[in-house]
Design an enzyme around this catalytic site. Structure first.
Site, PDB file in Angstrom:
ATOM      1  N   ASP A   1       0.749  -1.132  -0.142  1.00 17.80           N
ATOM      2  CA  ASP A   1       0.139   0.061   0.126  1.00 17.80           C
ATOM      3  C   ASP A   1       0.917   1.196  -0.107  1.00 17.80           C
ATOM      4  O   ASP A   1       2.029   1.425   0.111  1.00 17.80           O
ATOM      5  CB  ASP A   1      -0.899  -0.004   1.122  1.00 17.80           C
ATOM      6  CG  ASP A   1      -0.392  -0.434   2.422  1.00 17.80           C
ATOM      7  OD1 ASP A   1       0.970  -0.470   2.663  1.00 17.80           O
ATOM      8  OD2 ASP A   1      -1.007  -0.491   3.492  1.00 17.80           O
TER       9      ASP A   1
ATOM     10  N   ASN B   1      -8.008  -1.494  13.699  1.00 15.92           N
ATOM     11  CA  ASN B   1      -9.241  -1.984  13.290  1.00 15.92           C
ATOM     12  C   ASN B   1      -9.525  -3.124  12.380  1.00 15.92           C
ATOM     13  O   ASN B   1     -10.463  -3.204  11.957  1.00 15.92           O
ATOM     14  CB  ASN B   1      -9.748  -0.776  12.731  1.00 15.92           C
ATOM     15  CG  ASN B   1      -9.277  -0.459  11.413  1.00 15.92           C
ATOM     16  OD1 ASN B   1      -8.062  -1.170  11.005  1.00 15.92           O
ATOM     17  ND2 ASN B   1      -9.684   0.578  10.531  1.00 15.92           N
TER      18      ASN B   1
ATOM     19  N   HIS C   1      -7.578  -3.989   9.703  1.00 14.81           N
ATOM     20  CA  HIS C   1      -7.008  -3.605   8.483  1.00 14.81           C
ATOM     21  C   HIS C   1      -6.023  -4.512   7.923  1.00 14.81           C
ATOM     22  O   HIS C   1      -5.079  -4.625   8.706  1.00 14.81           O
ATOM     23  CB  HIS C   1      -7.134  -2.254   8.093  1.00 14.81           C
ATOM     24  CG  HIS C   1      -5.843  -1.532   8.243  1.00 14.81           C
ATOM     25  ND1 HIS C   1      -5.986  -0.160   8.587  1.00 14.81           N
ATOM     26  CD2 HIS C   1      -4.754  -1.719   8.504  1.00 14.81           C
ATOM     27  CE1 HIS C   1      -4.775   0.286   8.884  1.00 14.81           C
ATOM     28  NE2 HIS C   1      -3.956  -0.547   8.771  1.00 14.81           N
TER      29      HIS C   1
ATOM     30  N   GLU D   1      -9.756  -1.238   4.781  1.00 16.69           N
ATOM     31  CA  GLU D   1     -10.459  -0.780   6.187  1.00 16.69           C
ATOM     32  C   GLU D   1     -11.743  -1.638   6.090  1.00 16.69           C
ATOM     33  O   GLU D   1     -12.200  -2.419   5.266  1.00 16.69           O
ATOM     34  CB  GLU D   1     -10.756   0.620   5.827  1.00 16.69           C
ATOM     35  CG  GLU D   1      -9.676   1.487   5.775  1.00 16.69           C
ATOM     36  CD  GLU D   1      -8.930   1.576   7.075  1.00 16.69           C
ATOM     37  OE1 GLU D   1      -8.820   0.554   7.886  1.00 16.69           O
ATOM     38  OE2 GLU D   1      -8.094   2.751   7.190  1.00 16.69           O
TER      39      GLU D   1
HETATM   40  C1  GLP Z   1      -0.552   0.576   8.314  1.00 15.74           C
HETATM   41  C2  GLP Z   1      -0.381  -0.077   7.201  1.00 15.74           C
HETATM   42  C3  GLP Z   1      -0.368  -1.377   7.001  1.00 15.74           C
HETATM   43  C4  GLP Z   1       0.097  -1.852   8.338  1.00 15.74           C
HETATM   44  C5  GLP Z   1      -0.595  -1.566   9.595  1.00 15.74           C
HETATM   45  C6  GLP Z   1      -0.007  -1.940  10.830  1.00 15.74           C
HETATM   46  O1  GLP Z   1      -1.563   1.744   8.248  1.00 15.74           O
HETATM   47  N1  GLP Z   1      -1.314   0.165   6.184  1.00 15.74           N
HETATM   48  O2  GLP Z   1       0.152  -2.094   6.054  1.00 15.74           O
HETATM   49  O3  GLP Z   1       0.696  -3.432   8.477  1.00 15.74           O
HETATM   50  O4  GLP Z   1      -1.031  -0.354   9.412  1.00 15.74           O
HETATM   51  O5  GLP Z   1       0.862  -0.507  11.209  1.00 15.74           O
HETATM   52  P1  GLP Z   1       1.900  -0.834  12.543  1.00 15.74           P
HETATM   53  O6  GLP Z   1       2.936  -2.048  12.333  1.00 15.74           O
HETATM   54  O7  GLP Z   1       2.503   0.357  12.437  1.00 15.74           O
HETATM   55  O8  GLP Z   1       0.868  -0.836  13.627  1.00 15.74           O
END
Ligand code: GLP
Length: 243
Positions: free
Chosen positions: A67, A136, A138, A143
């Site tokens: 992403d 959440n 995702h 989402e």
């Molecule tokens: C982000 C990204 C994801 C990531 C997730 C967890 O916003 N879109 O690809 O895996 O949220 O992030 P973190 O490891 O900083 O909690």
């Protein structure tokens, strides 16, 4: 479904890196799906260490990041492309030509997403997809409410994601891009193998819902219960609410 519960976030990263290099040993031209985010930093550090110790050769591996924010260029410090350069790619040299990102500044975002999937197909599909999880539920930026059949596309980010990611934007919610590009859930599920990493207490509730709750669009990661080869690697805190 395989589940591994390890001491802390470092151990989670090290185990994931070990599994990745085992796959590269079996298939040197592995197609690897990658993700950004805080959870991934120890994982990339472990991969860099293994590369420095000549335990892995990335020169034939292709990567596709899952992403990216809309509107940020790769040189913007807050983009995922920059994150990946900083934490991983710049540290292991060579092979930039095999590294792929969604371009959040493409003129036509629909075409950008279609081409991304085309590029993935051309190299034979993702062999191993690494995932994090949002609070959440995702995966990528899919989402809650995303269709399980969704393809790579432009999405609107939810409030909780904007708040969680504000830390990368000087804690200023207004600066966090509202829109992103993400590989869709349908596209993610086509990966032959999936590894999802989570660490920290703040992920405990959603990890429980993703693994033991109903498979529902309300918790996008719950769809992984239906994938035939998924490994969850959690630290003790993230796993603390599992049955
Ligand atoms: C982000 C990204 C994801 C990531 C997730 C967890 O916003 N879109 O690809 O895996 O949220 O992030 P973190 O490891 O900083 O909690």
């Amino acid at each position: 479904m395989k589940l591994m519960i390890l001491k802390g976030t470092k151990e989670v990263g090290a185990k994931a890196a070990e599994l990745v290099i085992n796959e590269i040993k079996k298939k040197p031209d592995l197609v690897l799906g990658l993700a950004a985010g805080g959870t991934m930093i120890p994982f990339y550090q472990s991969l860099i260490r293994l590369w420095k110790n000549k335990k892995v050769d990335f020169s034939h591996v292709s990567t596709f990041n899952i992403d990216e924010y809309v509107g940020l260029s790769g040189s913007d410090k807050r983009s995922f492309r920059y994150f990946m350069q900083k934490h991983f790619f710049s540290r292991i040299g060579v092979w930039q030509r095999n590294v792929h990102f969604l371009d959040g500044r493409a003129i036509n975002l629909n075409v950008e997403c279609k081409n991304y999937e085309k590029n993935i197909k051309e190299v034979g599909g993702i062999d191993l997809q690494i995932l994090g999880i949002g609070r959440n539920g995702h995966i990528g930026f899919n989402e809650p409410g995303s269709s399980f059949k969704s393809r790579t596309r432009e999405v609107l980010l939810s409030e909780i994601t904007l708040r969680d990611n504000a830390r990368f934007f000087g804690n200023d919610l207004k600066k966090v891009p509202r829109r992103a590009l993400t590989m869709g859930i349908g596209a993610i599920l086509e990966a032959r193998k999936i590894i999802l990493l989570a660490s920290d207490k703040k992920k405990a509730e959603i990890v429980h819902r993703a693994l033991h709750g109903e498979v529902s669009k309300d918790v996008p990661a719950s769809v992984l219960q239906k994938h035939k080869d998924v490994t969850f690697i959690f630290d003790k805190e993230a796993a603390s609410e599992l049955d």
